[in-house]
Design an enzyme around this catalytic site. Structure first.
Site, PDB file in Angstrom:
ATOM      1  N   ASP A 180       5.258  -7.271  -5.026  1.00 45.22           N
ATOM      2  CA  ASP A 180       5.613  -6.320  -3.966  1.00 45.22           C
ATOM      3  C   ASP A 180       6.941  -6.732  -3.353  1.00 45.22           C
ATOM      4  O   ASP A 180       7.508  -7.770  -3.694  1.00 45.22           O
ATOM      5  CB  ASP A 180       4.518  -6.303  -2.888  1.00 45.22           C
ATOM      6  CG  ASP A 180       4.335  -7.669  -2.250  1.00 45.22           C
ATOM      7  OD1 ASP A 180       5.041  -7.972  -1.267  1.00 45.22           O
ATOM      8  OD2 ASP A 180       3.482  -8.459  -2.728  1.00 45.22           O
ATOM      9  N   ASP A 212       7.299  -7.397  -0.049  1.00 38.95           N
ATOM     10  CA  ASP A 212       6.975  -7.852   1.289  1.00 38.95           C
ATOM     11  C   ASP A 212       7.113  -6.649   2.235  1.00 38.95           C
ATOM     12  O   ASP A 212       6.843  -5.521   1.849  1.00 38.95           O
ATOM     13  CB  ASP A 212       7.854  -9.043   1.691  1.00 38.95           C
ATOM     14  CG  ASP A 212       7.195  -9.917   2.751  1.00 38.95           C
ATOM     15  OD1 ASP A 212       6.045 -10.338   2.520  1.00 38.95           O
ATOM     16  OD2 ASP A 212       7.801 -10.165   3.798  1.00 38.95           O
TER      17      ASP A 212
END
Length: 290
Positions: free
Chosen positions: A210, A212
């Site tokens: 991802d 973040d």
């Protein structure tokens, strides 16, 4: 020359190694308590292998409760020479996208309350962490990833946070913009420090799940998104691991970067002042110099 024995410390989503010959789960006792789980041992293309699920099978350990000292001590007792840490991470860089791998070479330690050393009162030692990963192992991981067709980035700074919660937006922006971190995770520290104290060559492969919370187009970190990406990353990770024995070989010369001699000048406590009970606990990790 010694015999190569590779250990894989598997993070979220990776719980075993495919294709091991003579595979067996072994219980290893250490002076630091029980490791995260039994350790899967065997041979892959003639090279000794050991696999330790960092969170335990079934994911029973949170990042802060992983028995890091016991894990590294247990691998040392099994004769491991080289440790590859594989972990799920968030990315602070647009170019390091979900599904990419990053061969980490630096760390910022923001963990708290974790036992970060085998040494202390009774035997004091200071190892260098200026270059906390082994470039030779980094080369092998990069080549394995490229051979497997995995998008890989060589070099990056890993921000180790305590967790288990994910970052606030303010923290994410600070780590990215002010501190210059490239990826974020919860488990590389104190693992890398302990591997250096145990004179083990160590490399970290960050599997990006991802962006973040800093990325304006991706919003907050969503665990369902992470789990979905983990599945694909785990398959890639196994592909990387499968290529390591051929790259590292069965025979191993001393590390050209000195990882396996990190304690040569590190212990400061005079022999006559060393605590006998502390010495007994250090028999595996520091036996070469003690």
């Amino acid at each position: 020359m010694t015999q190569t024995r590779i250990a894989i410390i598997g993070g979220s989503g990776i719980y075993d190694i495919d294709g091991l010959e003579d595979a067996a789960w072994q219980q290893v006792e250490t002076p630091w308590g029980a490791p995260s789980d039994h350790i899967l041992t065997g041979r892959l293309e003639g090279v000794g292998m050991a696999f330790l699920p960092r969170h335990g099978r079934g994911h029973v350990h949170a990042p802060g409760s992983v028995p890091y000292r016991a894990n590294i001590d247990a691998l040392k007792r099994l004769g491991v020479t080289d440790v590859i840490s594989v972990s799920a991470c968030g990315s602070f860089r647009e170019a390091m996208a979900p599904g990419d791998f990053v061969i980490v070479d630096q760390f910022i330690d923001r963990t708290v309350g974790r036992a970060a050393s085998f040494f202390g009162p009774g035997c004091v030692a200071h190892v260098s962490m200026a270059h906390p990963t082994c470039p030779r192992l980094g080369d092998a991981c990069e080549n394995a990833a490229r051979d497997a067709g995995i998008p890989v980035h060589r070099g990056g700074t890993y921000l180790a946070m305590e967790g288990p919660q994910f970052s606030t937006l303010a923290e994410s922006r600070m780590y990215r913009e002010a501190w210059g971190a490239d990826v974020i995770g919860m488990t590389a520290m104190p693992e890398a420090k302990l591997a250096r104290e145990a004179e083990l060559c160590y490399a970290t492969v960050a599997m990006i799940t991802d962006y973040d919370s800093w990325h304006p187009d991706h919003g907050a970190v969503d665990i369902t998104q992470i789990v979905a990406t983990l599945t694909g990353n785990a398959d890639k990770g196994r592909g990387l691991v499968a290529r390591l024995p051929a790259l590292l070989g069965t025979d191993r010369a001393p590390c050209p970067h000195g990882c396996d001699r990190a304690l040569d000048h590190a212990i400061l406590t005079a022999p006559g002042a060393r605590d006998a009970q502390v010495m007994a606990r250090l028999d595996a990790v520091a036996g070469r110099v003690l």
